[in-house]
Each structure stands twice: as C-alpha cells, then as structure tokens.
Motif scaffolding. Structure first.
Motif, PDB file in Angstrom:
ATOM      1  N   ASP A  55       0.732  -1.242   0.038  1.00 17.37           N
ATOM      2  CA  ASP A  55      -0.221  -0.041   0.010  1.00 17.37           C
ATOM      3  C   ASP A  55       0.854   1.488   0.009  1.00 17.37           C
ATOM      4  N   LEU A  56       1.988   1.204   0.744  1.00 14.29           N
ATOM      5  CA  LEU A  56       2.719   2.247   0.711  1.00 14.29           C
ATOM      6  C   LEU A  56       3.514   2.558  -0.492  1.00 14.29           C
ATOM      7  N   GLU A  57       3.969   1.483  -1.047  1.00 15.89           N
ATOM      8  CA  GLU A  57       4.454   1.547  -2.294  1.00 15.89           C
ATOM      9  C   GLU A  57       3.891   2.050  -3.467  1.00 15.89           C
ATOM     10  N   ALA A  58       2.545   1.820  -3.335  1.00 15.49           N
ATOM     11  CA  ALA A  58       1.555   2.156  -4.486  1.00 15.49           C
ATOM     12  C   ALA A  58       1.023   3.470  -4.275  1.00 15.49           C
ATOM     13  N   GLU A  59       1.692   4.260  -3.462  1.00 19.61           N
ATOM     14  CA  GLU A  59       1.209   5.956  -3.176  1.00 19.61           C
ATOM     15  C   GLU A  59       1.505   6.423  -4.286  1.00 19.61           C
TER      16      GLU A  59
ATOM     17  N   LYS B 221     -12.007   8.721  12.018  1.00 19.72           N
ATOM     18  CA  LYS B 221     -10.834   8.817  11.441  1.00 19.72           C
ATOM     19  C   LYS B 221     -10.821  10.079  10.387  1.00 19.72           C
ATOM     20  N   THR B 222      -9.939  10.537   9.930  1.00 17.73           N
ATOM     21  CA  THR B 222      -9.602  11.613   8.918  1.00 17.73           C
ATOM     22  C   THR B 222     -10.186  11.040   7.754  1.00 17.73           C
ATOM     23  N   ALA B 223     -11.646  11.769   7.375  1.00 15.90           N
ATOM     24  CA  ALA B 223     -11.958  11.635   5.944  1.00 15.90           C
ATOM     25  C   ALA B 223     -11.242  12.265   4.850  1.00 15.90           C
ATOM     26  N   GLY B 224     -11.073  11.401   3.580  1.00 12.28           N
ATOM     27  CA  GLY B 224     -10.607  11.991   2.569  1.00 12.28           C
ATOM     28  C   GLY B 224      -9.062  11.510   2.725  1.00 12.28           C
ATOM     29  N   LYS B 225      -8.711  10.915   3.693  1.00  6.76           N
ATOM     30  CA  LYS B 225      -7.105  10.627   3.901  1.00  6.76           C
ATOM     31  C   LYS B 225      -6.463   9.936   2.572  1.00  6.76           C
ATOM     32  N   ASP B 226      -7.232   9.048   2.203  1.00  4.28           N
ATOM     33  CA  ASP B 226      -6.532   8.305   1.039  1.00  4.28           C
ATOM     34  C   ASP B 226      -6.483   8.976  -0.135  1.00  4.28           C
TER      35      ASP B 226
END
Length: 292
Positions: free
Chosen positions: A158-162, A233-238
């Motif tokens: 997931d981190l690598e896909a950012e 949790k923080t919305a829109g974080k993705d």
C-alpha cells in the motif's frame, strides 16, 4: 438493521469484558505503556473482526465463552496495526476511533511499543486458552501468524503504491493482505473453534475472502463520502495521501457496482451449504450498507 446493530452492540460488551480481563490495568508498570494500550483498545471501534468469530461460532451453536479469547486476540492484532498505521512514518494520522491517535496522545516511541505489546498479547491470549484443544490452539496460532504477516505485507504494498496508477488486480492484491487477511482469519477461526467440516470451512474461507474485499471497497467509498465525525478517523485521507483505491481507479459509481457484485458473490457462496446462515448474511449486508 436493528437486529444486526444489536448483535454488534452485544459483541462489543462481551469483547470489552474479555479485554478487561486480559489487558493489565493502566496502573500497571510501566504505566504509560498500558495507558497507551488501553487508550487505543477501548476507543469507539466497530469490533468488526472479532464479531465475525462470534457470528460464525453462533451459527454453529458454539458458546460465546469458547470464542471470546480468540476474538480478543483478533482485536489486539487489529488495534496494533492501527496504532502503527497511524504513525508519522506510515499514514501520519491524528484521529482514530473518534479521538487522538496513540502517538499524538502519548508519543511515537510509546505508540510503537504499545503496538508491539498488543501483538504479543494476542498470541498469548490464544496460547493460554484452556478451553481449546491443543491442536486447535496450534492451528489458530499458526493461521493468525500467517494472517498478521500478510497484513503487514499488504501495508508495505500500500505504501509503495502511493501516487501510482494500478489496475484492479494490483489493488485487490494489496487489500487481500492489508484488510482481507485478518477478516478471512476471523471467519476461519470461528469455524476451526467449532470444528466444522472441511467443506464448511472451505465455504467459510471463500466467504471471508469476499467479505474482506467488500469491506475494503466500501471503506474506500466512505473515505470520499463520509465525514470525519462519522468515520472516527480523518475523511479524505486516501485521496490526500494518493492511495491506490477503487474509487480512484474506477470512480464512485463503478465502485458501488463492484461492491454490490462482491456482496452477491459472498452470499451466493454461503448458499452452497445446506444450512441457512442468517447472521452471516446480515453481517455481509451490513458491510455493503454501512456508513462508517
């Protein structure tokens, strides 16, 4: 959905009672560590993953007590993953379960250690469960270790896909680990504790895989459509973190259609067995319709 809401409320009470039994008090030395653990564990979480163990167990007539330690272990692993996921080196978030994340409430080092301790305590909870046969405990410990490893691998992917453009297959691979592995384990754990047949366990496993995928698709949708207050949790974080998500690739409408298709697949899989599974059916429908 009052009946399913009542189920989750009931599970929360059962689980929190078991966690109170298993987790040292905040007066235990080192005090700061156990304060951070309890701060993270006893927030307003959904208790969804442990609820799956109770759901499967109840469908096959198991007593709640024989399920409770394994359910607590799943929640400990999940909470540890959230603590670490929120760290500045990971997703760098300030809000979790409706309040400050562990590293904001305490400090980064304490948050890391709290996650480490929860992971160890999860395996201890199952290993010392005298109500389970040794063979069942060994299988649960082995499968939980594998699921936890798959979860971590999914987090790395997931981190690598950012910031990258992925296809549906690649996104699904990430979330089979990051989100799906622990959900799949929880479904299987309920079956393993009860002692279901090989055919029943196979059907439950497939159901768990589809449910995990459904949970992630709806999670991606809610990140864009719900508020921080609703999510806890923080919305829109993705979006701000340039995560690889279903809506980012497919758009909201197509993501909703995909979620419905996966829900149908999950329920169709359950129907392969002769027995009805009303609670698992309602859990699946809840995941599709949830708003937080």
């Amino acid at each position: 959905m009052p009946e399913i809401d009542n189920f989750f409320s009931e599970v929360r009470t059962l689980l929190d009672d078991k966690l109170e039994e298993l987790v040292p008090s905040s007066e235990t030395e080192p005090v700061r560590l156990y304060e951070a653990i309890r701060w993270s564990l006893f927030g307003e979480g959904k208790r969804f993953r442990p609820a799956l163990i109770f759901a499967v167990g109840r469908e096959f007539g198991a007593d709640d007590e024989i399920l409770s330690r394994s359910a607590a272990a799943v929640e400990m692993i999940h909470t540890y993953s959230l603590i670490h996921d929120d760290l500045p080196a990971m997703d760098d978030d300030d809000l979790r379960r409706g309040r400050a994340t562990a590293h904001k409430k305490f400090d980064e080092a304490t948050a890391i250690l709290a996650g480490d301790a929860l992971q160890a305590m999860a395996f201890e909870a199952i290993a010392t469960d005298a109500r389970l046969a040794d063979s069942v405990r060994l299988t649960l410990l082995s499968e939980l270790a594998v699921a936890a490893g798959q979860m971590v691998a999914g987090q790395q992917l997931d981190l690598e896909a950012e910031g990258k453009k992925l296809d549906v297959r690649q996104i699904e691979r990430i979330h089979r680990g990051k989100t799906g592995a622990l959900i799949r384990f929880a479904i299987r754990a309920g079956g393993l504790i009860v002692g279901v047949s090989e055919k029943e366990l196979s059907v439950l496993t497939s159901f768990g895989e589809r449910l995990g995928l459904l949970f992630q698709i709806t999670d991606d949708i809610l990140d864009l459509t719900a508020t921080s207050e609703e999510l806890g949790k923080t919305a829109g974080k993705d979006l701000s973190s340039k995560k690889a998500t279903y809506p980012e690739l497919l758009g909201l409408d197509e993501s909703r259609r995909l979620a419905k298709s996966v829900e149908n697949e999950a329920l169709a899989g359950l129907a392969e067995l002769d027995s009805d599974f009303p609670l698992l059916t309602e859990v699946c429908r809840y995941v599709y319709r949830r708003n937080n």
